[in-house]
Scaffold this motif. Structure first.
Motif, short mmCIF file in Angstrom:
data_model
loop_
_atom_site.label_atom_id
_atom_site.label_comp_id
_atom_site.label_asym_id
_atom_site.label_seq_id
_atom_site.Cartn_x
_atom_site.Cartn_y
_atom_site.Cartn_z
N SER A 203 0.84 -1.20 0.00
CA SER A 203 0.00 0.00 0.00
C SER A 203 0.87 1.24 0.00
O SER A 203 2.10 1.17 0.18
CB SER A 203 -0.92 0.02 1.23
OG SER A 203 -0.17 0.35 2.40
N SER A 204 0.24 2.39 -0.17
CA SER A 204 1.00 3.64 -0.17
C SER A 204 1.57 3.95 1.22
O SER A 204 2.51 4.73 1.34
CB SER A 204 0.12 4.79 -0.67
OG SER A 204 -0.17 4.61 -2.05
N ALA A 205 0.99 3.34 2.25
CA ALA A 205 1.58 3.48 3.59
C ALA A 205 2.94 2.79 3.61
O ALA A 205 3.90 3.30 4.21
CB ALA A 205 0.66 2.86 4.63
N ASP A 206 3.04 1.63 2.95
CA ASP A 206 4.32 0.92 2.86
C ASP A 206 5.33 1.74 2.07
O ASP A 206 6.48 1.90 2.48
CB ASP A 206 4.13 -0.44 2.18
CG ASP A 206 3.21 -1.37 2.95
OD1 ASP A 206 3.33 -1.43 4.19
OD2 ASP A 206 2.36 -2.02 2.31
N VAL A 207 4.88 2.26 0.92
CA VAL A 207 5.78 3.02 0.04
C VAL A 207 6.28 4.28 0.74
O VAL A 207 7.43 4.68 0.56
CB VAL A 207 5.07 3.36 -1.28
CG1 VAL A 207 6.00 4.16 -2.19
CG2 VAL A 207 4.63 2.09 -2.01
N ALA A 208 5.43 4.88 1.56
CA ALA A 208 5.85 6.06 2.32
C ALA A 208 7.00 5.72 3.26
O ALA A 208 7.95 6.49 3.41
CB ALA A 208 4.67 6.62 3.12
N LYS A 209 6.94 4.55 3.88
CA LYS A 209 8.01 4.10 4.77
C LYS A 209 9.31 3.88 4.00
O LYS A 209 10.39 3.95 4.56
CB LYS A 209 7.60 2.83 5.49
CG LYS A 209 6.42 2.99 6.43
CD LYS A 209 6.00 1.65 7.02
CE LYS A 209 4.77 1.81 7.91
NZ LYS A 209 4.29 0.50 8.42
N TRP A 210 9.18 3.58 2.70
CA TRP A 210 10.35 3.33 1.85
C TRP A 210 10.92 4.63 1.28
O TRP A 210 11.82 4.60 0.46
CB TRP A 210 10.00 2.36 0.73
CG TRP A 210 9.49 1.03 1.21
CD1 TRP A 210 9.77 0.44 2.41
CD2 TRP A 210 8.60 0.14 0.52
NE1 TRP A 210 9.10 -0.76 2.52
CE2 TRP A 210 8.39 -0.98 1.37
CE3 TRP A 210 7.97 0.17 -0.73
CZ2 TRP A 210 7.56 -2.04 1.00
CZ3 TRP A 210 7.15 -0.89 -1.09
CH2 TRP A 210 6.97 -1.99 -0.22
N GLY A 211 10.34 5.77 1.68
CA GLY A 211 10.88 7.06 1.29
C GLY A 211 10.16 7.79 0.18
O GLY A 211 10.67 8.80 -0.33
N ALA A 212 8.96 7.34 -0.20
CA ALA A 212 8.23 8.01 -1.28
C ALA A 212 6.76 8.22 -0.92
O ALA A 212 5.86 7.67 -1.56
CB ALA A 212 8.35 7.20 -2.57
N PRO A 213 6.49 9.02 0.12
CA PRO A 213 5.10 9.30 0.49
C PRO A 213 4.38 10.15 -0.55
O PRO A 213 5.01 10.85 -1.34
CB PRO A 213 5.23 10.04 1.83
CG PRO A 213 6.59 10.63 1.79
CD PRO A 213 7.45 9.69 1.00
#
Length: 339
Positions: A203-213
Motif C-alpha cells: 500500500s502507499s503506507a508501505d511506500v511512504a516508509k520506503w521514502g516516497a510518500p
C-alpha cells in the motif's frame, strides 16, 4: 525524500503544451459561478459536498464535475473548464513543472492504505521479482503511478521489465475482472472491486516508509483565486470544518450513518467499506495546513522531490528552480479568520 511527497503525464503532455505555450487560457465557463473537479476517493469533505454546504458558505452556484484521474483534472483546469480541482501530488508536480497557472490551497490527504497495489489471484505473483513480464495497470502520473515506480525501485525491479499499462480506474476494475491484467495500483472504488479477486501486495503506507510518500491536494487557478479570494477562503473553511468534524466524531461514521451514505453516493464505494477507507489516510486540519510541514513549506519540498522523481523516470522534461509559486497559504490564513 521529504516527510511526504490521488491522481497521465504522457497522455496530457501534448494538450497541456498547447494550452500553456504562450497562449491565452480559455475563460471559465459562464454556466456557473465556479466549476469544481472532484475525484472518487473517500474523504470527509464529501459530506459537505453532498449536503450543499459549499454552496451555502460561498454563496456561489457550484457545478461539481467528477473526474477519473488527476491528469484529466489538470487538463480541465488548464483549459479553464474548471476553476478548482482535486489532484494527487504526482500530477500536481507535473503540472507545476509545466508552469500551469495553479496554486495548492489545501493538502487534502496524506495517503496510506487507501491506495494499494493488488495482485490478481492466480497471476503467479508472490514476490517482487515475479512482477517481471507481468501486466500491471495504473493511471499514468497519478499518485499510484508514482508509488508503483517507487516500489519497483525499492525492490530493485527494473520497470522496463514490467508491462505497465495506462488505464483509468473504471478500466482497471473491468480489466482486472476479465483477467486481462495481472495487477493494478489504484484507489477506491476500483480498489475495493479488484480486492474481491485479488490480494494487496503493498500500500502507499508501505511506500511512504520506503521514502516516497504521497498526498492529495485541492488546487485553484491563479486568476480565479485573485478575482474571488472570498470564495476560495470559504471553500477552504468548509473543507477544514469537515475534517474537524470527522476528527471529533469519526467513530460514529458507521456504514449506516448519513455521513457514510453521502460519501458512498459521490464515490460509488460500498458503505461498509468507507469507514476503513477513511482510516486509510490522514486528513490534515486547518492548523496543520498552516504549519511548516504542509503549506508553510513542506508541501513545496514534497513537490520538488516528486518532480525530481518524475524527471528521473522521463515523465517530465525539466524540474523548476522554484515551486513556491504553486503553493499558497493565503486562503488557509483567511479561512482561519472566518467564524
Amino acid at each position: 525524500m521529504t516527510r511526504f511527497s490521488r491522481r497521465g503525464v504522457l497522455a496530457a503532455t501534448a494538450a497541456l503544451g498547447l494550452l500553456i505555450a504562450g497562449q491565452t487560457l480559455i475563460s471559465p465557463a459562464l454556466a456557473a459561478d465556479v466549476t469544481i473537479g472532484y475525484q472518487t476517493g473517500a474523504d470527509p469533505a464529501k459530506v459537505a459536498q453532498a449536503n450543499g454546504v459549499y454552496e451555502k458558505a460561498t454563496k456561489a452556484s457550484i457545478d461539481w464535475r467528477k473526474f477519473d484521474s488527476g491528469a484529466d483534472v489538470i487538463a480541465a483546469i488548464a483549459s479553464g473548464a474548471i476553476q478548482i480541482g482535486y489532484v494527487g501530488s504526482s500530477p500536481l508536480a507535473a503540472a507545476a513543472s509545466r508552469e500551469v497557472p495553479i496554486e495548492t490551497i489545501y493538502i487534502a490527504a496524506l495517503l496510506g492504505d487507501a491506495e494499494a497495489l493488488v495482485v490478481r489471484n492466480g497471476a503467479g505473483i508472490a514476490k517482487p521479482e515475479d512482477f517481471k513480464g507481468k501486466k500491471v495497470a495504473v493511471p499514468f502520473v497519478s499518485t499510484t503511478h508514482y508509488s508503483l515506480l517507487a516500489a519497483l525501485k525499492h525492490w530493485g525491479v527494473d520497470p522496463k521489465t514490467v508491462e505497465i499499462l495506462n488505464l483509468r480506474p473504471p478500466e482497471i476494475a473491468a480489466a482486472f475482472t476479465r483477467g486481462d491484467i495481472d495487477a493494478a495500483y489504484v484507489w477506491d472504488p476500483a480498489l475495493g472491486k479488484i480486492k474481491e479477486t485479488g490480494t494487496v501486495f503493498a500500500s502507499s503506507a508501505d511506500v511512504a516508509k520506503w521514502g516516497a510518500p504521497t498526498f492529495d491536494a485541492w488546487i485553484v487557478r491563479k486568476d480565479f483565486a485573485k478575482a474571488h479570494p472570498e470564495i476560495v477562503a470559504d471553500f477552504v473553511k468548509v473543507t477544514a470544518d469537515s475534517y474537524a468534524d470527522y476528527a471529533k466524531n469519526g467513530a460514529s461514521w458507521t456504514a449506516a450513518s448519513p455521513q457514510v451514505a453521502a460519501i458512498a453516493k459521490l464515490t460509488g464505494a460500498k458503505p461498509e467499506e468507507i469507514p476503513e477507507l477513511l482510516k486509510g489516510n490522514k486528513f490534515p486540519l486547518l492548523a496543520d495546513q498552516l504549519s511548516e510541514a504542509l503549506l508553510g513549506g513542506g508541501s513545496v519540498e514534497a513537490i520538488v522531490a516528486t518532480a525530481k522523481f518524475l524527471k528521473e523516470q522521463g515523465r517530465i522534461e525539466a524540474v523548476l528552480t522554484d515551486y513556491s509559486p504553486y503553493v499558497s497559504r493565503v486562503p488557509a490564513e483567511q479561512a482561519a479568520k472566518l467564524n
